[in-house]
Structures are given as structure tokens and as C-alpha cells.
Design a protein around this motif. Structure first.
Motif, PDB file in Angstrom:
ATOM      1  N   GLY A  78       6.155  13.464  -0.149  1.00 22.00           N
ATOM      2  CA  GLY A  78       6.649  12.280   0.545  1.00 22.00           C
ATOM      3  C   GLY A  78       5.604  11.178   0.520  1.00 22.00           C
ATOM      4  N   PHE A  79       6.059   9.935   0.459  1.00 23.68           N
ATOM      5  CA  PHE A  79       5.126   8.811   0.471  1.00 23.68           C
ATOM      6  C   PHE A  79       5.808   7.580   1.059  1.00 23.68           C
ATOM      7  CE2 PHE A  79       7.295   8.747  -3.574  1.00 23.68           C
ATOM      8  CZ  PHE A  79       7.537   7.405  -3.847  1.00 23.68           C
ATOM      9  N   TRP A  80       4.992   6.616   1.466  1.00 17.00           N
ATOM     10  CA  TRP A  80       5.455   5.386   2.102  1.00 17.00           C
ATOM     11  C   TRP A  80       4.949   4.193   1.310  1.00 17.00           C
ATOM     12  CZ3 TRP A  80       8.025   6.064   6.950  1.00 17.00           C
ATOM     13  CH2 TRP A  80       7.951   7.349   7.479  1.00 17.00           C
ATOM     14  N   VAL A  81       5.813   3.213   1.097  1.00 15.64           N
ATOM     15  CA  VAL A  81       5.415   1.956   0.458  1.00 15.64           C
ATOM     16  C   VAL A  81       5.572   0.864   1.511  1.00 15.64           C
ATOM     17  CG1 VAL A  81       5.817   0.311  -1.389  1.00 15.64           C
ATOM     18  CG2 VAL A  81       6.117   2.764  -1.816  1.00 15.64           C
ATOM     19  N   LEU A  82       4.454   0.308   1.969  1.00 16.08           N
ATOM     20  CA  LEU A  82       4.472  -0.675   3.045  1.00 16.08           C
ATOM     21  C   LEU A  82       3.822  -1.983   2.595  1.00 16.08           C
ATOM     22  CD1 LEU A  82       3.456   1.555   6.098  1.00 16.08           C
ATOM     23  CD2 LEU A  82       5.735   1.131   5.137  1.00 16.08           C
ATOM     24  N   GLN A  83       4.549  -3.052   2.730  1.00 10.62           N
ATOM     25  CA  GLN A  83       3.989  -4.368   2.410  1.00 10.62           C
ATOM     26  C   GLN A  83       2.896  -4.697   3.416  1.00 10.62           C
ATOM     27  OE1 GLN A  83       6.760  -7.620   2.530  1.00 10.62           O
ATOM     28  NE2 GLN A  83       5.454  -8.971   1.320  1.00 10.62           N
ATOM     29  N   HIS A  84       1.774  -5.266   2.888  1.00  4.22           N
ATOM     30  CA  HIS A  84       0.603  -5.572   3.703  1.00  4.22           C
ATOM     31  C   HIS A  84       0.028  -4.324   4.365  1.00  4.22           C
ATOM     32  CE1 HIS A  84       2.644  -9.751   4.183  1.00  4.22           C
ATOM     33  NE2 HIS A  84       1.952  -9.675   3.063  1.00  4.22           N
ATOM     34  N   GLY A  85       0.501  -3.160   3.949  1.00  4.58           N
ATOM     35  CA  GLY A  85      -0.019  -1.911   4.478  1.00  4.58           C
ATOM     36  C   GLY A  85       0.472  -1.555   5.861  1.00  4.58           C
ATOM     37  N   ASN A  86       1.406  -2.357   6.453  1.00  5.61           N
ATOM     38  CA  ASN A  86       1.784  -2.062   7.837  1.00  5.61           C
ATOM     39  C   ASN A  86       3.261  -2.256   8.162  1.00  5.61           C
ATOM     40  OD1 ASN A  86       2.068  -4.838   7.902  1.00  5.61           O
ATOM     41  ND2 ASN A  86       0.356  -5.190   9.289  1.00  5.61           N
ATOM     42  N   HIS A  87       4.092  -2.670   7.198  1.00  7.80           N
ATOM     43  CA  HIS A  87       5.516  -2.814   7.505  1.00  7.80           C
ATOM     44  C   HIS A  87       6.355  -2.631   6.245  1.00  7.80           C
ATOM     45  CE1 HIS A  87       4.443  -6.947   6.235  1.00  7.80           C
ATOM     46  NE2 HIS A  87       5.690  -6.988   5.783  1.00  7.80           N
ATOM     47  N   PRO A  88       7.587  -2.151   6.399  1.00 10.04           N
ATOM     48  CA  PRO A  88       8.465  -1.977   5.235  1.00 10.04           C
ATOM     49  C   PRO A  88       8.828  -3.326   4.621  1.00 10.04           C
ATOM     50  CG  PRO A  88       9.292  -0.767   7.150  1.00 10.04           C
ATOM     51  CD  PRO A  88       8.225  -1.674   7.650  1.00 10.04           C
ATOM     52  N   TYR A  89       9.043  -3.310   3.328  1.00 13.62           N
ATOM     53  CA  TYR A  89       9.477  -4.514   2.616  1.00 13.62           C
ATOM     54  C   TYR A  89      10.915  -4.841   3.000  1.00 13.62           C
ATOM     55  CZ  TYR A  89      10.809  -7.493  -1.334  1.00 13.62           C
ATOM     56  OH  TYR A  89      11.270  -8.520  -2.121  1.00 13.62           O
ATOM     57  N   GLU A  90      11.178  -6.106   3.280  1.00 18.18           N
ATOM     58  CA  GLU A  90      12.525  -6.522   3.653  1.00 18.18           C
ATOM     59  C   GLU A  90      13.314  -6.862   2.386  1.00 18.18           C
ATOM     60  OE1 GLU A  90      12.348  -9.676   6.447  1.00 18.18           O
ATOM     61  OE2 GLU A  90      11.316  -8.499   7.985  1.00 18.18           O
ATOM     62  N   GLY A  91      14.116  -5.934   1.941  1.00 23.00           N
ATOM     63  CA  GLY A  91      14.880  -6.122   0.718  1.00 23.00           C
ATOM     64  C   GLY A  91      14.824  -4.881  -0.145  1.00 23.00           C
ATOM     65  N   ASP A  92      15.316  -5.016  -1.365  1.00 22.58           N
ATOM     66  CA  ASP A  92      15.339  -3.899  -2.300  1.00 22.58           C
ATOM     67  C   ASP A  92      14.052  -3.896  -3.108  1.00 22.58           C
ATOM     68  OD1 ASP A  92      15.947  -1.850  -3.991  1.00 22.58           O
ATOM     69  OD2 ASP A  92      17.508  -2.923  -5.119  1.00 22.58           O
ATOM     70  N   LEU A  93      13.241  -2.855  -2.929  1.00 24.05           N
ATOM     71  CA  LEU A  93      11.983  -2.763  -3.669  1.00 24.05           C
ATOM     72  C   LEU A  93      12.199  -2.485  -5.145  1.00 24.05           C
ATOM     73  CD1 LEU A  93       9.349  -0.815  -1.533  1.00 24.05           C
ATOM     74  CD2 LEU A  93       9.070  -3.031  -2.616  1.00 24.05           C
ATOM     75  N   GLY A  94      13.331  -1.916  -5.487  1.00 27.48           N
ATOM     76  CA  GLY A  94      13.545  -1.532  -6.878  1.00 27.48           C
ATOM     77  C   GLY A  94      12.918  -0.184  -7.161  1.00 27.48           C
ATOM     78  N   VAL A 140       0.855  -1.187   0.000  1.00 27.88           N
ATOM     79  CA  VAL A 140       0.000   0.000   0.000  1.00 27.88           C
ATOM     80  C   VAL A 140       0.889   1.235   0.000  1.00 27.88           C
ATOM     81  CG1 VAL A 140      -1.711   1.322   1.302  1.00 27.88           C
ATOM     82  CG2 VAL A 140      -1.884  -1.172   1.203  1.00 27.88           C
ATOM     83  N   THR A 141       0.518   2.232  -0.793  1.00 25.05           N
ATOM     84  CA  THR A 141       1.217   3.515  -0.809  1.00 25.05           C
ATOM     85  C   THR A 141       0.429   4.538   0.007  1.00 25.05           C
ATOM     86  OG1 THR A 141       2.253   3.152  -2.970  1.00 25.05           O
ATOM     87  CG2 THR A 141       2.016   5.429  -2.252  1.00 25.05           C
ATOM     88  N   TYR A 142       1.065   5.061   1.036  1.00 23.96           N
ATOM     89  CA  TYR A 142       0.475   6.122   1.854  1.00 23.96           C
ATOM     90  C   TYR A 142       1.195   7.436   1.545  1.00 23.96           C
ATOM     91  CZ  TYR A 142      -1.274   2.253   4.739  1.00 23.96           C
ATOM     92  OH  TYR A 142      -1.889   1.108   5.184  1.00 23.96           O
ATOM     93  N   LEU A 143       0.461   8.528   1.558  1.00 26.58           N
ATOM     94  CA  LEU A 143       1.037   9.833   1.275  1.00 26.58           C
ATOM     95  C   LEU A 143       1.226  10.640   2.555  1.00 26.58           C
ATOM     96  CD1 LEU A 143      -1.091  10.901  -1.828  1.00 26.58           C
ATOM     97  CD2 LEU A 143       1.150   9.807  -1.824  1.00 26.58           C
TER      98      LEU A 143
END
Length: 243
Positions: free
Chosen positions: A50-66, A31-34
Motif C-alpha cells: 500500500g502507498f499514498w500519493v499526497l500533493q505537497h506531502g500533506n493532502h490528496p490531489y483534487e482531481g484525477d491523478l491518472g 510525495v509517495t509514502y509507503l
């Protein structure tokens, strides 16, 4: 031969189940939050977002998102893509945009995950954020942030996001906050889920596949057994017919 047929049936059922389930049902979504947006956007003016990309909407992705960023789609399919630059906070990015006059669909580009529909931007005007669905929700987990954190995320491990209405044009646009971290993208309507949190259609597919395999195994088992010949009663009279 029977083992080969059963193996093929299992592979077919697995392929059908995998094809019928969307990526989100397997847990592979983000989920992308602004961050809070300007109250009004003017044509051709530069804004830093500014924006946030969070896997499952609640935590940062572990690794390189690209590649991450914001993609704007206007009338006639015209696209404007603004790549994001990582900030020190996990899952936090920034980009600069300058948008011509018009109405624009805003999507978050999320690396290997499907794009997330953020909302609609009117220029001149404001950003109307589409609320994030809460039908498929994972519970809160680790608190990854300090003072700088995603909008609506309170301090504390396992804390739920604060409920708030999504802003609309022309009020300042920020990420919609929900009663719990949202885990399903809003681009498609969420499927109903059972008590375990698994979508009902996934349970139905699994049940149908199991029934199909059971039926196939039963038929193969019957084919493999020959019906016994009826016993011969030697004490019965023998009838002879003249030729």
C-alpha cells in the motif's frame, strides 16, 4: 516602439524566471509514502504493498491523478513498473509486486507530478527508505482520513506528523515520518528559503529581473527626451571672419 520593447523585456524576464525555477518551487510536487512493508523481500515472491500519493506531502490531489504506481530500476537500467489501484481512502493506492534478485531504486509514479524517490530495495533483503526533506514545508491542513490514514499522520486538523527515524534494511520499511508534512521531493537537494518560505534563488531572480526592467525603462525614457538647446545670448558680440 518603446512600448513594444518594454513588452518584449517583460516577456523575456518572465520566461527566464519560469525556466530557472524548478517545478517544486512553484508548488507542483507530490510525495509517495509507503504503508508498513514486509520485513524481508525474497526473489520472485509476490507482495501486496500500500502507498499514498499526497500533493505537497500533506493532502490528496483534487482531481484525477491518472497513472500512479511504483517503478523499480535495477542494474543496467532495467525497469519494472507496478501500477497502483485506488483504495477507498483519498490518495491511497495498492499494488502487487514480484521482484527478481538484485538492488533496485524505488520511485513513486505520481501522475502529472515528477516521480518521487522512495528508497532502495535489496532482494533478498529489505527496503531502505530515503527520508523526506522538511526544508520546504507547508503547514498542516484538513484531516482527510479516519482510522485508515497515512503513516505518521495523527488525527486532528492541522496536526503535525510525528517524528520518527526512517527504517533501514532489514527492518520493516514504512514511510518516513517528519516533524511536519514534507512538501519537497527528495530527488534533488532542496534550495534554501527565506523567511516567507520562498526559495532564496527565486527572490534573487525576481530582484535581478526587476532591476533589469528598471534599467531598461530608464534608458528608453532618456532616449525619448531630447536635450534642450542652450539659450542664445543675443547681447554677445558677433565675430566675423573675413573669407
Amino acid at each position: 516602439m518603446k512600448k513594444k520593447i518594454l513588452t518584449i523585456l517583460v516577456m523575456v524576464a518572465a520566461a527566464l524566471a519560469a525556466g530557472a525555477l524548478p517545478v517544486s518551487a512553484a508548488g507542483n510536487w507530490a510525495v509517495t509514502y509507503l504503508d508498513p512493508m514486509p520485513a524481508r523481500f525474497a526473489p520472485g515472491t509476490t507482495y501486496t504493498l500500500g502507498f499514498w500519493v499526497l500533493q505537497h506531502g500533506n493532502h490528496p490531489y483534487e482531481g484525477d491523478l491518472g497513472v500512479v504506481g511504483l517503478r523499480l530500476t535495477g542494474e543496467g537500467g532495467k525497469e519494472l513498473t507496478f501500477p497502483g489501484t485506488p483504495l477507498p481512502e483519498p490518495g491511497h493506492y495498492v499494488t502487487a509486486i514480484a521482484v527478481p534478485e538484485g538492488s533496485w531504486r524505488v520511485d513513486g509514479i505520481q501522475g502529472p507530478f515528477e516521480p518521487h524517490l522512495v528508497g532502495t530495495l535489496s532482494v533478498p533483503g529489505g527496503l531502505k527508505v530515503r527520508p523526506v526533506s522538511t526544508d520546504l514545508v507547508l503547514g498542516g491542513g484538513k484531516d482527510y482520513w479516519g482510522d485508515i490514514r497515512p503513516p505518521g499522520f495523527p488525527r486532528g486538523e492541522g496536526a503535525a506528523m510525528k517524528a520518527a527515524a526512517a527504517p533501514s534494511d532489514p527492518a520493516p520499511a514504512a514511510a518516513p515520518s517528519v516533524t511536519a508534512p514534507a512538501t519537497a521531493p527528495v530527488a534533488a537537494a532542496p534550495a534554501p528559503s527565506g523567511g516567507s518560505g520562498v526559495p532564496v534563488y527565486a527572490l534573487l531572480i525576481a530582484a535581478a529581473g526587476g532591476a533589469l526592467l528598471t534599467l531598461a525603462a530608464s534608458r528608453l525614457s532618456r532616449r525619448g527626451r531630447r536635450e534642450p538647446e542652450p539659450p542664445v545670448d543675443e547681447g554677445r558680440d558677433t565675430l566675423a571672419f573675413p573669407g
